[in-house]
Design a protein around this motif. Structure first.
Motif, PDB file in Angstrom:
ATOM      1  N   ILE A 354     -25.044  31.132  58.958  1.00 32.10           N
ATOM      2  CA  ILE A 354     -24.137  30.820  57.854  1.00 32.10           C
ATOM      3  C   ILE A 354     -24.896  29.972  56.843  1.00 32.10           C
ATOM      4  N   TYR A 355     -24.788  30.326  55.566  1.00 33.28           N
ATOM      5  CA  TYR A 355     -25.518  29.595  54.535  1.00 33.28           C
ATOM      6  C   TYR A 355     -24.616  28.942  53.497  1.00 33.28           C
ATOM      7  N   ALA A 356     -23.324  29.319  53.456  1.00 32.31           N
ATOM      8  CA  ALA A 356     -22.441  28.760  52.422  1.00 32.31           C
ATOM      9  C   ALA A 356     -21.008  28.678  52.926  1.00 32.31           C
ATOM     10  N   LEU A 357     -20.302  27.685  52.411  1.00 32.79           N
ATOM     11  CA  LEU A 357     -18.883  27.500  52.675  1.00 32.79           C
ATOM     12  C   LEU A 357     -18.118  27.754  51.385  1.00 32.79           C
ATOM     13  N   GLN A 358     -17.099  28.604  51.465  1.00 33.49           N
ATOM     14  CA  GLN A 358     -16.207  28.831  50.331  1.00 33.49           C
ATOM     15  C   GLN A 358     -14.817  28.349  50.707  1.00 33.49           C
ATOM     16  N   ILE A 359     -14.188  27.609  49.800  1.00 30.57           N
ATOM     17  CA  ILE A 359     -12.893  26.986  50.067  1.00 30.57           C
ATOM     18  C   ILE A 359     -11.914  27.331  48.944  1.00 30.57           C
ATOM     19  N   PRO A 360     -10.620  27.134  49.186  1.00 29.69           N
ATOM     20  CA  PRO A 360      -9.649  27.378  48.110  1.00 29.69           C
ATOM     21  C   PRO A 360      -9.895  26.461  46.918  1.00 29.69           C
ATOM     22  N   LYS A 361      -9.557  26.943  45.743  1.00 28.93           N
ATOM     23  CA  LYS A 361      -9.792  26.157  44.532  1.00 28.93           C
ATOM     24  C   LYS A 361      -9.015  24.848  44.578  1.00 28.93           C
ATOM     25  N   GLY A 362      -9.620  23.835  43.957  1.00 33.32           N
ATOM     26  CA  GLY A 362      -8.950  22.552  43.838  1.00 33.32           C
ATOM     27  C   GLY A 362      -9.079  21.635  45.031  1.00 33.32           C
ATOM     28  N   SER A 363      -9.757  22.061  46.089  1.00 33.10           N
ATOM     29  CA  SER A 363      -9.777  21.262  47.314  1.00 33.10           C
ATOM     30  C   SER A 363     -11.089  20.525  47.560  1.00 33.10           C
ATOM     31  N   SER A 364     -12.078  20.707  46.704  1.00 32.92           N
ATOM     32  CA  SER A 364     -13.402  20.130  46.970  1.00 32.92           C
ATOM     33  C   SER A 364     -13.405  18.604  46.979  1.00 32.92           C
ATOM     34  N   GLY A 365     -12.432  17.971  46.305  1.00 28.59           N
ATOM     35  CA  GLY A 365     -12.405  16.520  46.246  1.00 28.59           C
ATOM     36  C   GLY A 365     -11.659  15.859  47.388  1.00 28.59           C
ATOM     37  N   HIS A 366     -11.020  16.644  48.247  1.00 29.46           N
ATOM     38  CA  HIS A 366     -10.250  16.064  49.348  1.00 29.46           C
ATOM     39  C   HIS A 366     -11.201  15.427  50.366  1.00 29.46           C
ATOM     40  N   PRO A 367     -10.846  14.269  50.929  1.00 31.61           N
ATOM     41  CA  PRO A 367     -11.729  13.610  51.898  1.00 31.61           C
ATOM     42  C   PRO A 367     -12.127  14.487  53.073  1.00 31.61           C
ATOM     43  N   ALA A 368     -11.215  15.331  53.559  1.00 31.90           N
ATOM     44  CA  ALA A 368     -11.550  16.203  54.691  1.00 31.90           C
ATOM     45  C   ALA A 368     -12.637  17.200  54.319  1.00 31.90           C
ATOM     46  N   LEU A 386     -17.746  28.553  43.922  1.00 33.10           N
ATOM     47  CA  LEU A 386     -16.679  29.533  43.732  1.00 33.10           C
ATOM     48  C   LEU A 386     -15.766  29.552  44.944  1.00 33.10           C
ATOM     49  N   PRO A 387     -14.457  29.679  44.737  1.00 33.20           N
ATOM     50  CA  PRO A 387     -13.547  29.814  45.878  1.00 33.20           C
ATOM     51  C   PRO A 387     -13.753  31.151  46.577  1.00 33.20           C
ATOM     52  N   SER A 388     -13.311  31.226  47.815  1.00 34.13           N
ATOM     53  CA  SER A 388     -13.477  32.454  48.581  1.00 34.13           C
ATOM     54  C   SER A 388     -12.690  33.587  47.923  1.00 34.13           C
ATOM     55  N   PRO A 389     -13.382  34.667  47.465  1.00 37.84           N
ATOM     56  CA  PRO A 389     -12.678  35.734  46.760  1.00 37.84           C
ATOM     57  C   PRO A 389     -12.009  36.734  47.700  1.00 37.84           C
ATOM     58  N   HIS A 390     -12.581  36.902  48.885  1.00 37.08           N
ATOM     59  CA  HIS A 390     -12.044  37.855  49.867  1.00 37.08           C
ATOM     60  C   HIS A 390     -12.619  37.447  51.211  1.00 37.08           C
ATOM     61  N   ALA A 391     -11.785  36.876  52.054  1.00 35.39           N
ATOM     62  CA  ALA A 391     -12.288  36.228  53.264  1.00 35.39           C
ATOM     63  C   ALA A 391     -12.331  37.138  54.479  1.00 35.39           C
ATOM     64  N   GLY A 392     -11.885  38.391  54.352  1.00 30.85           N
ATOM     65  CA  GLY A 392     -11.962  39.300  55.487  1.00 30.85           C
ATOM     66  C   GLY A 392     -10.854  40.330  55.468  1.00 30.85           C
ATOM     67  N   SER A 393     -11.159  41.514  55.987  1.00 30.43           N
ATOM     68  CA  SER A 393     -10.190  42.614  55.957  1.00 30.43           C
ATOM     69  C   SER A 393      -8.940  42.321  56.767  1.00 30.43           C
ATOM     70  N   ASP A 394      -9.093  41.614  57.881  1.00 38.12           N
ATOM     71  CA  ASP A 394      -7.944  41.374  58.749  1.00 38.12           C
ATOM     72  C   ASP A 394      -7.060  40.239  58.284  1.00 38.12           C
ATOM     73  N   ILE A 395      -7.539  39.414  57.360  1.00 36.78           N
ATOM     74  CA  ILE A 395      -6.683  38.339  56.846  1.00 36.78           C
ATOM     75  C   ILE A 395      -6.314  38.574  55.380  1.00 36.78           C
ATOM     76  N   GLU A 396      -6.649  39.762  54.862  1.00 35.04           N
ATOM     77  CA  GLU A 396      -6.316  40.025  53.465  1.00 35.04           C
ATOM     78  C   GLU A 396      -4.806  40.104  53.259  1.00 35.04           C
ATOM     79  N   GLY A 397      -4.068  40.497  54.294  1.00 33.05           N
ATOM     80  CA  GLY A 397      -2.613  40.493  54.203  1.00 33.05           C
ATOM     81  C   GLY A 397      -2.068  39.083  54.106  1.00 33.05           C
ATOM     82  N   LEU A 398      -2.630  38.177  54.890  1.00 26.87           N
ATOM     83  CA  LEU A 398      -2.244  36.771  54.806  1.00 26.87           C
ATOM     84  C   LEU A 398      -2.595  36.204  53.436  1.00 26.87           C
ATOM     85  N   GLU A 399      -3.782  36.544  52.965  1.00 27.86           N
ATOM     86  CA  GLU A 399      -4.237  36.068  51.657  1.00 27.86           C
ATOM     87  C   GLU A 399      -3.299  36.555  50.552  1.00 27.86           C
TER      88      GLU A 399
END
Length: 468
Positions: A354-368, A386-399
């Motif tokens: 793994i070389y990069a972490l992508q997170i939802p927008k607006g969350s980079s400043g949170h202490p966690a 950049l926020p995660s644009p597509h995190a996986g085929s099996d969770i695209e419904g959740l997204e």
């Protein structure tokens, strides 16, 4: 004035308490990270699934065994609330396949039928080739202009760390048969959607369904596709193709899950996982036994802590990713719970580092998140802007339903050398890099599960991206 000083003292005390909580979380996350680097659970799961069960095509007896294997594995590793959720999923079974260059000289071609392809007549079919170097060239051909021809598309795939070449080249496989059929073709052969130079062909799903008009379709290994390209430049080429397959419209599939129950807010759930099914031509090691193994091992390590994190961690082994259906089935089964699913992530690009972490927008400043970035840095993982644009085929419904998603981006530079082939086997998994994946997932998911971060609120408050 006294009230003001009291408020300041209270605020300072709260800040110290919050800071100490995050400091303790960081210490725990670091210990989990370092333990994961030496842990064999993910390797053992990958080895067991690929060896004991083998190829896991939806609707096959092996997939039924894989379902039982998953339940037993979850229970053996200490997961609770283990569930098997069945859903309808027509199954496709490969039959006899062959291809032969007939002219300008006879030569056997090494092919593999595309997943869900329709069959040729039992005796096969033979026709002249219409060769196109790109999908767009074929699309430019007028409807009816390829009548009676076997279309060959030789578009290559570009190798990239993030796997970006797959989406571009993959259109030949996904839509090629339908578009070639519109233009009168009777069959389609494509250069494998592959970054290798191997003669081993790559399968993968193509368009299918009651309302889809398609034609028999298969993939060639890279050298043979290049050979046909050279031959077509010199003159007429003829091929004979035979594909047999059957469909069971009454088959079923399953999503299987197990949980590490949260200690304080167990109704808040983080969903992670990979897909249990695979194509039939290999043992599905990189695609996606390792994804199942990485996320299961990560949750198991967190579950071994003396005290579980606040939120529940649910691992899902999705039952029909390769030909679709598990994402929709999971959302349908969990509609009432969607507001309480605070985060989702999927591992499905092999097991290289793994070389990069992508997170939802607006969350980079949170202490966690800041803590997570510090914990992941020694693993050579950076925070993507950049926020995660597509995190996986099996969770695209959740997204699509509004669940925040994260991406732990794996190096895909060699993944598509083996993807969807008989070469997708255990010896392609690098144990050290597999462990790095587990270390990243374990430490990151622990921090999110033991935090109060609300990605939905943070994303809603984030400013819109600038327009260009």
């Amino acid at each position: 004035m006294r009230l003001f000083r009291t408020l300041l003292t209270a605020a300072a005390t709260t800040a110290l308490l919050v800071g100490s909580v995050h400091a303790q979380d960081a210490v725990t996350a670091e210990k989990l990270r370092d333990k994961a680097l030496l842990d064999r659970t993910a390797w053992d799961i990958t080895e067991d699934l690929t060896t004991t069960i083998g190829p896991r095509l939806v609707g096959s007896p092996a997939m039924a065994r894989a379902k039982d294997w998953s339940v037993a594995k979850f229970k053996a590793l200490g997961f609770t609330n283990v569930k098997v959720e069945e859903f309808a999923k027509p199954s496709w079974t490969r039959g006899e396949e062959s291809a032969q260059l007939v002219a300008p000289y006879p030569m056997k071609l090494n092919i593999v039928g595309l997943g869900r392809t329709v069959a040729t007549p039992p005796e096969g079919l033979e026709a002249e080739v219409a060769l196109f170097r790109t999908y767009d060239e074929m699309i430019a051909a007028p409807e009816g202009s390829l009548k009676g021809k076997i279309v060959v598309i030789t578009q290559p795939m570009v190798r990239a760390q993030d796997g970006a070449g797959y989406g571009v080249a993959g259109i030949s496989r996904r839509a090629g048969p339908v578009e070639a059929a519109k233009r009168g073709a009777i069959a389609l052969l494509i250069r494998s959607i592959s970054t290798s130079d191997s003669t081993v062909p790559h399968t993968g799903v193509t368009a299918f369904g009651d309302d889809v008009v398609s034609i028999p379709s298969a993939a060639l290994g890279v050298p043979e596709a290049e050979q046909l390209e050279r031959l077509a430049a010199k003159g007429a080429v003829r091929i004979k193709l035979k594909l047999a397959s059957t469909v069971d419209p009454k088959a079923v599939a399953w999503n299987i899950s197990g949980e590490i129950r949260g200690s304080q807010t167990p109704d808040e759930v983080i969903v992670i996982g990979g897909h249990l099914d695979s194509w039939d031509v290999g043992t599905g090691a990189l695609d996606d036994a390792t994804g199942v193994a990485i996320t299961t091992a990560a949750a198991k390590l967190i579950g071994d802590l003396p005290k579980h994190p606040k939120r529940t961690i649910r691992v899902v082994m999705f039952g029909s990713e390769e030909s679709g259906g598990s994402a929709e089935a999971y959302v349908d089964a969990h509609k009432a719970e969607l507001p309480k699913i605070v985060l989702a992530g999927e591992s499905d690009t092999g097991a290289d580092r793994i070389y990069a972490l992508q997170i939802p927008k607006g969350s980079s400043g949170h202490p966690a998140i800041k803590t997570a970035v510090r914990v992941l840095t020694p693993l050579n993982i950076y925070l993507d802007r950049l926020p995660s644009p597509h995190a996986g085929s099996d969770i695209e419904g959740l997204e699509a339903a509004g669940v925040p998603v994260i991406g732990l981006k794996q190096d895909a530079s060699r993944y598509f050398d083996y993807h969807h082939t008989m070469d997708d086997t255990l010896n392609k998994v690098r144990p050290g890099e597999l462990a790095q994946n587990v270390a990243a997932w374990t430490s990151f998911i622990y921090l999110m599960a033991d935090s109060d971060i609300d990605f939905r609120v943070l994303s809603a408050a984030a400013p819109a991206a600038p327009s260009h």
